[in-house]
Design an enzyme around this catalytic site. Structure first.
Site, short mmCIF file in Angstrom:
data_model
loop_
_atom_site.label_atom_id
_atom_site.label_comp_id
_atom_site.label_asym_id
_atom_site.label_seq_id
_atom_site.Cartn_x
_atom_site.Cartn_y
_atom_site.Cartn_z
CG ASP A 69 9.26 34.90 39.40
OD1 ASP A 69 8.60 35.59 40.21
OD2 ASP A 69 10.51 34.82 39.44
CE1 TYR A 98 12.09 40.28 48.17
CE2 TYR A 98 11.98 38.09 49.15
CZ TYR A 98 12.43 38.93 48.15
OH TYR A 98 13.21 38.44 47.15
#
Ligand SMILES: *Cc1c(COP(=O)(O)O)cnc(C)c1O
Length: 403
Positions: free
Chosen positions: A200, A225
């Protein structure tokens, strides 16, 4: 030395660092208010100036005038934008696709990783300090594939992998402490045990070099983001190493991942390459906002980015040590560069109230329960002067709240 002398010395030093910083001109590519110290780019990245005009053009012309005729250009945007992100995470073209959220991509990656393993491999190892969504997704992936989840400390998770491990899921940088985990070492150890690794990259993509191809990572996902500045809820990315693509068996085989989506065949035949990671129709407005946001990365050297990030976090830690009375805050971010991402996390009881007061003073970081103040240093636009002012305001707030 008096506090005032320390303040002016560090403020002068910050100005010198900013003047010498090769990346400093990039700040002008962002629509930032100079009166605000923005240290929350690890949660929502700043707005690149190129995004608003590009998005207005997409809405007015590509959507408004061209309508469905725009799909010719839009259709391949997930792979095209994926390749742009690929450069930033060390992936050669053709292995990254953009779409869906990080949570959804983690689900695809983890189930696909488990499906690559033999039935004797009945466990999924998960980073014990993981961001919650990864743990929730892993638990569901385990139920779905008939495996069980075992939590392991990321420091030893590579060595914990054994003959029963199907997949290992690790956060590259711990969202709470800012600790950077050993991606090459954990990947190699998992592979030595015959397991697949899913990384991740939410807090490393755009913050530091990742080297996915170089270190032989199997699968990875991350959001766009945060340090990639794609905008609120911008679509995430999925990396599937080239050698695994033909065996990547997605648990969400939507029509966008079909070999011939417009053939409208009743039977599923997976596409080759990164497109196999797609699901349904991409959210074009967010995707093209991200595409425009990525322009600021053109020509950015990731080694220079990493040096600036470490210099910023080092300098912030020095300012905190100089300004905040001894013992009032404790850093949980590793001092060693090899173990540090691009944020500094400080613990202190009442951290939620302290951060609220910092935000009122235009120093924007964030708070994570139970007692962590997070300060993210996005190296593209954060200044050394921001680090100095944040530490100075923090000292004032901490003194004001006593104890
Ligand atoms: C921010 C973050 C996420 C977010 O997942 P979404 O599906 O985009 O909401 C996931 N994992 C980590 C480690 C994060 O920091």
């Amino acid at each position: 030395m008096s506090d005032l002398a320390a303040v002016s010395d560090l403020a002068r030093e910050a100005a010198d660092h900013d003047a010498a910083d090769e990346l400093a001109p990039l700040r002008a590519a962002f629509d930032l208010d100079d009166g605000t110290v923005y240290l929350n780019g690890n949660s929502l990245g700043a707005l690149p100036r190129a995004v608003a005009p590009r998005l207005a053009e997409v809405v007015r012309h590509e959507w408004g005038r061209r309508l469905a005729r725009s799909w010719g250009a839009w259709w391949t945007a997930p792979e095209r934008v994926g390749d742009r992100i690929g450069r930033l995470v060390g992936a050669a073209p053709g292995q990254v696709v953009v779409g869906d959220s990080t949570s959804v991509n983690l689900f695809k990656a983890l189930v696909a990783a488990v499906r690559l393993a033999g039935p004797e491999r009945d466990e999924i190892l998960v980073d014990a300090a993981t961001f919650p969504t990864d743990g929730y997704i892993a638990a569901s992936a385990a139920r779905l594939t008939g495996r069980r989840v075992r939590a392991a400390e990321p420091g030893t998770i590579g060595r914990e992998a054994g003959p029963r491990t199907a997949a290992v899921l690790v956060n590259h940088v711990d969202y709470r402490t800012g600790r950077l985990h050993d991606l090459p070492g954990i990947t190699a150890a998992a592979h030595a045990a015959g397991a697949r690794v899913v990384w991740d990259l939410c807090h490393s993509a755009g913050a530091l070099p990742v080297g996915l191809d170089e270190h032989g990572v199997d699968l990875a996902a991350g959001c766009t983001y945060k340090y990639l500045n794609g905008g609120p809820g911008s679509p995430a990315f999925l990396y599937v190493r080239r050698e695994l693509q033909s065996r990547f068996d997605s648990p969400l085989p939507g029509w966008n991942s079909h070999a011939d989506p417009f053939g409208m065949e009743p039977g599923y035949r997976p596409a080759d390459g990164a497109a196999r990671g797609r699901v349904g129709t991409p959210d074009i407005l967010s995707l093209l906002a991200l595409d425009a946001a990525l322009d600021v990365w053109d020509g950015v050297d990731l080694a220079a980015l990493r040096s600036k990030s470490l210099a910023l976090t080092d300098f912030f830690l020095r300012c905190v040590a100089a300004y905040v009375p001894e013992g009032r805050v404790t850093s949980v971010t590793p001092a060693a560069h090899a173990e540090r991402g691009s944020q500094v996390s400080l613990r202190r009881p009442g951290a939620g109230e302290i951060m609220a007061e910092l935000v009122r003073r235009d120093v924007v970081g964030d708070f994570r329960p139970p007692d962590v103040l997070r300060f993210g240093f996005a190296p593209l636009y954060c200044r050394f002067a921001d680090a100095e002012r944040a530490a100075r305001e923090l000292a004032a707030v901490v003194r004001g709240t006593g104890a």
